[in-house]
Design a protein around this motif. Sequence first.
Motif, PDB file in Angstrom:
ATOM      1  N   ALA A  57       3.702   5.535  19.099  1.00 12.70           N
ATOM      2  CA  ALA A  57       2.928   4.520  18.381  1.00 12.70           C
ATOM      3  C   ALA A  57       1.863   5.188  17.515  1.00 12.70           C
ATOM      4  O   ALA A  57       1.515   6.358  17.707  1.00 12.70           O
ATOM      5  N   ASN A  58       1.333   4.439  16.579  1.00 13.94           N
ATOM      6  CA  ASN A  58       0.306   4.954  15.671  1.00 13.94           C
ATOM      7  C   ASN A  58      -1.022   5.175  16.393  1.00 13.94           C
ATOM      8  O   ASN A  58      -1.297   4.545  17.407  1.00 13.94           O
ATOM      9  N   ILE A  59      -1.825   6.056  15.827  1.00  9.27           N
ATOM     10  CA  ILE A  59      -3.180   6.338  16.291  1.00  9.27           C
ATOM     11  C   ILE A  59      -4.130   5.631  15.332  1.00  9.27           C
ATOM     12  O   ILE A  59      -3.955   5.712  14.116  1.00  9.27           O
ATOM     13  N   THR A  60      -5.140   4.949  15.862  1.00 13.08           N
ATOM     14  CA  THR A  60      -6.116   4.272  15.011  1.00 13.08           C
ATOM     15  C   THR A  60      -7.475   4.936  15.169  1.00 13.08           C
ATOM     16  O   THR A  60      -7.954   5.111  16.293  1.00 13.08           O
ATOM     17  N   LEU A  61      -8.071   5.324  14.051  1.00 13.85           N
ATOM     18  CA  LEU A  61      -9.395   5.947  14.028  1.00 13.85           C
ATOM     19  C   LEU A  61     -10.387   4.982  13.383  1.00 13.85           C
ATOM     20  O   LEU A  61     -10.092   4.391  12.351  1.00 13.85           O
ATOM     21  N   LYS A  62     -11.554   4.841  13.999  1.00 12.48           N
ATOM     22  CA  LYS A  62     -12.621   4.020  13.415  1.00 12.48           C
ATOM     23  C   LYS A  62     -13.882   4.872  13.366  1.00 12.48           C
ATOM     24  O   LYS A  62     -14.194   5.584  14.325  1.00 12.48           O
ATOM     25  N   TRP A  63     -14.588   4.787  12.232  1.00  9.60           N
ATOM     26  CA  TRP A  63     -15.812   5.569  12.086  1.00  9.60           C
ATOM     27  C   TRP A  63     -16.803   4.839  11.189  1.00  9.60           C
ATOM     28  O   TRP A  63     -16.426   4.043  10.339  1.00  9.60           O
ATOM     29  N   GLY A  64     -18.067   5.141  11.416  1.00  9.67           N
ATOM     30  CA  GLY A  64     -19.125   4.585  10.587  1.00  9.67           C
ATOM     31  C   GLY A  64     -19.096   5.219   9.210  1.00  9.67           C
ATOM     32  O   GLY A  64     -18.973   6.437   9.072  1.00  9.67           O
ATOM     33  N   VAL A  65     -19.206   4.398   8.189  1.00  7.00           N
ATOM     34  CA  VAL A  65     -19.123   4.869   6.809  1.00  7.00           C
ATOM     35  C   VAL A  65     -20.302   5.790   6.493  1.00  7.00           C
ATOM     36  O   VAL A  65     -21.449   5.473   6.794  1.00  7.00           O
ATOM     37  N   THR A  66     -19.982   6.957   5.927  1.00  7.38           N
ATOM     38  CA  THR A  66     -20.985   7.909   5.456  1.00  7.38           C
ATOM     39  C   THR A  66     -20.599   8.298   4.034  1.00  7.38           C
ATOM     40  O   THR A  66     -19.700   7.696   3.440  1.00  7.38           O
ATOM     41  N   ASP A  67     -21.209   9.353   3.505  1.00  6.38           N
ATOM     42  CA  ASP A  67     -20.833   9.806   2.164  1.00  6.38           C
ATOM     43  C   ASP A  67     -19.612  10.723   2.174  1.00  6.38           C
ATOM     44  O   ASP A  67     -19.150  11.154   1.127  1.00  6.38           O
ATOM     45  N   SER A  68     -19.039  11.012   3.347  1.00  4.92           N
ATOM     46  CA  SER A  68     -17.833  11.831   3.442  1.00  4.92           C
ATOM     47  C   SER A  68     -16.615  11.024   2.997  1.00  4.92           C
ATOM     48  O   SER A  68     -16.430   9.878   3.412  1.00  4.92           O
ATOM     49  N   THR A  69     -15.785  11.626   2.160  1.00  6.49           N
ATOM     50  CA  THR A  69     -14.576  10.947   1.673  1.00  6.49           C
ATOM     51  C   THR A  69     -13.297  11.699   2.049  1.00  6.49           C
ATOM     52  O   THR A  69     -12.232  11.401   1.507  1.00  6.49           O
ATOM     53  N   GLU A  70     -13.384  12.649   2.966  1.00  6.05           N
ATOM     54  CA  GLU A  70     -12.215  13.473   3.288  1.00  6.05           C
ATOM     55  C   GLU A  70     -11.057  12.670   3.871  1.00  6.05           C
ATOM     56  O   GLU A  70      -9.900  12.895   3.503  1.00  6.05           O
ATOM     57  N   LEU A  71     -11.342  11.742   4.788  1.00  3.35           N
ATOM     58  CA  LEU A  71     -10.256  10.961   5.386  1.00  3.35           C
ATOM     59  C   LEU A  71      -9.625  10.002   4.386  1.00  3.35           C
ATOM     60  O   LEU A  71      -8.403   9.845   4.344  1.00  3.35           O
ATOM     61  N   THR A  72     -10.446   9.372   3.559  1.00  2.57           N
ATOM     62  CA  THR A  72      -9.885   8.464   2.557  1.00  2.57           C
ATOM     63  C   THR A  72      -9.136   9.244   1.467  1.00  2.57           C
ATOM     64  O   THR A  72      -8.141   8.753   0.931  1.00  2.57           O
ATOM     65  N   ALA A  73      -9.572  10.452   1.170  1.00  2.00           N
ATOM     66  CA  ALA A  73      -8.850  11.294   0.207  1.00  2.00           C
ATOM     67  C   ALA A  73      -7.483  11.694   0.770  1.00  2.00           C
ATOM     68  O   ALA A  73      -6.499  11.772   0.029  1.00  2.00           O
ATOM     69  N   TRP A  74      -7.413  11.936   2.068  1.00  2.00           N
ATOM     70  CA  TRP A  74      -6.145  12.248   2.729  1.00  2.00           C
ATOM     71  C   TRP A  74      -5.189  11.058   2.577  1.00  2.00           C
ATOM     72  O   TRP A  74      -4.032  11.209   2.208  1.00  2.00           O
ATOM     73  N   PHE A  75      -5.689   9.857   2.844  1.00  2.00           N
ATOM     74  CA  PHE A  75      -4.865   8.663   2.674  1.00  2.00           C
ATOM     75  C   PHE A  75      -4.431   8.512   1.212  1.00  2.00           C
ATOM     76  O   PHE A  75      -3.266   8.222   0.925  1.00  2.00           O
ATOM     77  N   GLN A  76      -5.348   8.711   0.287  1.00  2.00           N
ATOM     78  CA  GLN A  76      -5.036   8.545  -1.131  1.00  2.00           C
ATOM     79  C   GLN A  76      -3.981   9.543  -1.587  1.00  2.00           C
ATOM     80  O   GLN A  76      -3.115   9.220  -2.400  1.00  2.00           O
ATOM     81  N   MET A  77      -4.029  10.770  -1.026  1.00  2.00           N
ATOM     82  CA  MET A  77      -3.040  11.795  -1.358  1.00  2.00           C
ATOM     83  C   MET A  77      -1.638  11.297  -0.982  1.00  2.00           C
ATOM     84  O   MET A  77      -0.681  11.449  -1.742  1.00  2.00           O
ATOM     85  N   VAL A  78      -1.513  10.667   0.187  1.00  2.00           N
ATOM     86  CA  VAL A  78      -0.220  10.128   0.623  1.00  2.00           C
ATOM     87  C   VAL A  78       0.140   8.894  -0.200  1.00  2.00           C
ATOM     88  O   VAL A  78       1.273   8.735  -0.649  1.00  2.00           O
ATOM     89  N   ASN A  79      -0.821   8.029  -0.418  1.00  2.00           N
ATOM     90  CA  ASN A  79      -0.591   6.766  -1.127  1.00  2.00           C
ATOM     91  C   ASN A  79      -0.162   6.994  -2.577  1.00  2.00           C
ATOM     92  O   ASN A  79       0.706   6.279  -3.080  1.00  2.00           O
ATOM     93  N   ASP A  80      -0.755   7.982  -3.245  1.00  2.00           N
ATOM     94  CA  ASP A  80      -0.404   8.275  -4.642  1.00  2.00           C
ATOM     95  C   ASP A  80       0.986   8.882  -4.767  1.00  2.00           C
ATOM     96  O   ASP A  80       1.599   8.799  -5.824  1.00  2.00           O
TER      97      ASP A  80
END
Length: 145
Positions: A57-80
């Motif tokens: 099954a999938n793993i779900t990560l939750k985190w408080g928003v900061t100025d770090s964009t590394e995880l969202t950039a990882w998603f965007q790399m796959v999404n693009d």
Amino acid sequence: MAQDPLRNFRYRLEIDGIEQAGFSEVAIGETSNDPIEYREGNELTTVRKLNGLTKHANITLKWGVTDSTELTAWFQMVNDGATPLDSARRTVVIRAQNEAGEDKAAWEVTRAWPTKYNPTDLNGKGTDVAIDQLELCNEGIRRIQ
């Protein structure tokens, strides 16, 4: 000698090449193996059970928003789709710690990549912490410690 069980609120993650301070929640999905029922015509009327496909099954990560964009950039790399999926796959290690902060248990998630990103909701009347969520699909979850 009996040992006290680990508590579920003290943990850390290691993701290949991604520096992320902390996560408020990590939901590790279950692993299962679907049995295949099989019987040959000359056997007794009881079926044999063989192991079938293993599902993680999938793993779900939750985190408080900061100025770090590394995880969202990882998603965007796959999404693009600009990067081949194999180069976007990462090994994730989830480490549970004891009260003293020592690593005591660990799970390795292999060939993980982000499949879903859920940005935080914003509310001008609220006082809650802004929480982002990332879902990782994978090809294996196993306990290594």
